[in-house]
Write a protein that holds these residues in place. Structure first.
Motif, short mmCIF file in Angstrom:
data_model
loop_
_atom_site.label_atom_id
_atom_site.label_comp_id
_atom_site.label_asym_id
_atom_site.label_seq_id
_atom_site.Cartn_x
_atom_site.Cartn_y
_atom_site.Cartn_z
N ASN A 11 0.86 -1.18 0.00
CA ASN A 11 0.00 0.00 0.00
C ASN A 11 0.91 1.24 0.00
O ASN A 11 2.13 1.11 0.08
CB ASN A 11 -1.00 -0.05 1.17
N ALA A 155 -7.90 9.64 7.99
CA ALA A 155 -8.28 8.97 6.75
C ALA A 155 -7.22 7.95 6.33
O ALA A 155 -7.55 6.83 5.92
CB ALA A 155 -8.51 9.99 5.64
N GLU A 158 -7.35 4.94 8.76
CA GLU A 158 -8.52 4.11 8.46
C GLU A 158 -8.31 3.29 7.19
O GLU A 158 -8.70 2.13 7.11
CB GLU A 158 -9.78 4.99 8.33
N GLU A 159 -7.65 3.89 6.19
CA GLU A 159 -7.33 3.17 4.96
C GLU A 159 -6.37 2.01 5.24
O GLU A 159 -6.55 0.90 4.75
CB GLU A 159 -6.71 4.15 3.95
N ASP A 160 -5.35 2.28 6.06
CA ASP A 160 -4.39 1.24 6.44
C ASP A 160 -5.08 0.12 7.22
O ASP A 160 -4.78 -1.06 7.00
CB ASP A 160 -3.25 1.81 7.28
N GLU A 162 -8.19 -0.85 7.00
CA GLU A 162 -8.99 -1.64 6.06
C GLU A 162 -8.07 -2.58 5.26
O GLU A 162 -8.38 -3.76 5.08
CB GLU A 162 -9.77 -0.72 5.12
#
Length: 193
Positions: A11, A155, A158-160, A162
């Motif tokens: 990512n 944000a 939260e992306e990490d 997920e």
């Protein structure tokens, strides 16, 4: 064998993507010598993902505490600025003093009365036992900047999280498939004997 968990993709923060094993037979050619090391590698990677997930959850909790504090501080400073603007326009009817309740401790509050006409600056707690005085406009600018950065950080975290949850699921499925494959292999060997 070592190439199995080598990340093909990551990512944006460098967290490796978990590979999905479609065929255990394709990665384990010598079950007696390769199964246990491969299983150990997968279990280690799963634990690494879970550790990263805990770390990210703590980061999210920290950011979730900061954002409301910054928003409250901005609200108070903007309220003071609005009261000053009203007093500047209508000096005769304006109430010169405002009373605020503020937190001294988790369960201890006190009240303070301030003369809005004379108030030109506020003190902001910056952390690490540092407090600085800022003019009202600079305080709003600083807090707005911090709010924006914390919202961006939230944000990202939260992306990490997920991404990590998806990879934890993939690794759990991989580990279960490896285990089931080994159980089936052993059953077949027992039947041959």
């Amino acid at each position: 064998m070592a190439e199995i968990l080598k990340p093909k993709n990551t990512n944006p923060r460098g967290i490796p993507e978990a590979p999905f094993i479609e065929s255990v037979d394709a990665i384990i050619r010598d079950p007696e010598n390769e199964f246990q090391p491969v299983m150990s590698q997968f279990q280690q990677r799963l634990q690494q993902y879970k550790y990263m997930e805990l770390s990210k959850q703590q980061q999210l909790a920290d950011v979730n505490l900061k954002i409301p504090d910054i928003e409250k501080n901005l609200e108070v400073i903007n309220y003071i600025k609005a009261c000053k603007a009203i007093e500047d326009e209508d000096e005769e009817d304006a109430d010169e003093e405002l009373t605020f309740s503020y937190e001294l401790n988790d369960t201890l509050y006190s009240k303070a009365t301030v003369d809005v006409k004379k108030m030109e600056s506020v003190y902001l707690w910056l952390g690490a036992e540092v407090m600085l005085e800022y003019p009202l406009d600079e305080a709003v600018e600083l807090l707005s900047e911090r709010l924006s950065k914390n919202q961006e950080q939230k944000a990202v975290v939260e992306e990490d999280l997920e991404f990590l949850r998806e990879n934890i699921t993939t690794m759990e499925v991989n580990t279960a498939r490896l285990y089931n494959w080994d159980v089936e292999r052993r059953k077949k060997e027992q039947l041959k004997k």
